[in-house]
Design a protein around this motif. Structure first.
Motif, short mmCIF file in Angstrom:
data_model
loop_
_atom_site.label_atom_id
_atom_site.label_comp_id
_atom_site.label_asym_id
_atom_site.label_seq_id
_atom_site.Cartn_x
_atom_site.Cartn_y
_atom_site.Cartn_z
N ARG A 112 0.84 -1.21 0.00
CA ARG A 112 0.00 0.00 0.00
C ARG A 112 0.87 1.25 0.00
NH1 ARG A 112 -1.53 3.58 3.83
NH2 ARG A 112 -0.51 2.33 5.43
N ALA A 154 2.50 1.82 -3.33
CA ALA A 154 1.50 2.34 -4.28
C ALA A 154 1.25 3.82 -4.04
CB ALA A 154 0.20 1.54 -4.16
N LEU A 155 1.17 4.21 -2.76
CA LEU A 155 1.01 5.63 -2.44
C LEU A 155 2.21 6.44 -2.91
CD1 LEU A 155 -0.56 5.40 1.13
CD2 LEU A 155 -1.67 6.27 -0.95
N GLN A 156 3.42 5.91 -2.74
CA GLN A 156 4.61 6.61 -3.21
C GLN A 156 4.57 6.81 -4.72
OE1 GLN A 156 8.17 4.63 -1.83
NE2 GLN A 156 7.74 5.11 0.31
N ARG A 157 4.13 5.79 -5.45
CA ARG A 157 4.00 5.94 -6.91
C ARG A 157 3.02 7.06 -7.25
NH1 ARG A 157 3.93 0.42 -6.42
NH2 ARG A 157 5.83 -0.57 -7.16
N GLN A 158 1.94 7.12 -6.50
CA GLN A 158 0.92 8.15 -6.74
C GLN A 158 1.45 9.54 -6.38
OE1 GLN A 158 -2.71 7.40 -4.58
NE2 GLN A 158 -3.46 9.47 -4.85
N TRP A 159 2.10 9.68 -5.23
CA TRP A 159 2.55 10.97 -4.73
C TRP A 159 3.84 11.46 -5.39
CZ3 TRP A 159 2.07 9.11 0.99
CH2 TRP A 159 0.73 9.10 1.36
N GLU A 172 7.09 7.44 -8.49
CA GLU A 172 7.72 6.13 -8.40
C GLU A 172 8.07 5.87 -6.94
OE1 GLU A 172 11.71 5.81 -10.17
OE2 GLU A 172 11.81 7.99 -10.08
#
Length: 161
Positions: A9, A12-17, A20
């Motif tokens: 999770r 995934a948040l790091q990719r969004q924010w 990558e």
């Protein structure tokens, strides 16, 4: 929630924010600047354990905006010719510049360019050459590379970042 699902999770948040996982970005900096993860943490102004947790996905974000700003500053400094060539003096100077920086960050300002296209290149060009130098190079290459010459001239004269 299990530790594995927490990590997934968070990644995934790091990719969004951040575009990558932060681990990928940090590893590139460690390689580019030829330093340890602990040395990078010191330059960024974060503890080594905290950086490790962010890299591994045990934490989702860098909570301090100044630390994030320094990370972005280092990513930009990889493009400095001496740093890119692996010159130890240029690398040392870039690390010192970031270590001693005090980025002004706040709700309305984070020193991260929102420029796209050729405008994204302008700050980097201005970092390595003065406007007069950009103009001189543009004049030298105008005949064979007019597009690049125009880019250099626009970088030399544009006042907005």
């Amino acid at each position: 929630m299990t530790q594995t699902s927490n990590v997934q999770r968070n990644l995934a948040l790091q990719r969004q924010w951040y575009g990558e996982p932060l681990g990928d970005r940090v590893r590139r900096l460690v390689v580019a600047f030829r330093i340890s993860q602990a040395q990078l943490a010191e330059v960024l102004g974060i503890s080594a354990p905290m950086l490790s947790q962010v890299m591994s996905g045990r934490r989702a974000k860098i909570g301090n905006p100044s630390v994030l700003a320094r990370l972005v500053m280092l990513e930009r400094k990889v493009l400095i010719p001496g740093v890119a060539a692996g010159d130890s003096d240029a690398i040392r100077q870039a690390l010192e510049d970031v270590r001693h920086s005090r980025p002004a960050v706040g709700r309305d300002y984070l020193p991260v360019s929102q420029a796209t296209g050729e405008e994204a290149a302008w700050p980097v060009l201005r970092q390595v050459a003065r406007p007069g130098e950009l103009e001189a190079v543009a004049a030298m290459i105008e005949g064979q590379h007019p597009g690049l010459a125009g880019l250099l001239r626009r970088a030399a004269h544009d006042d907005g970042d």
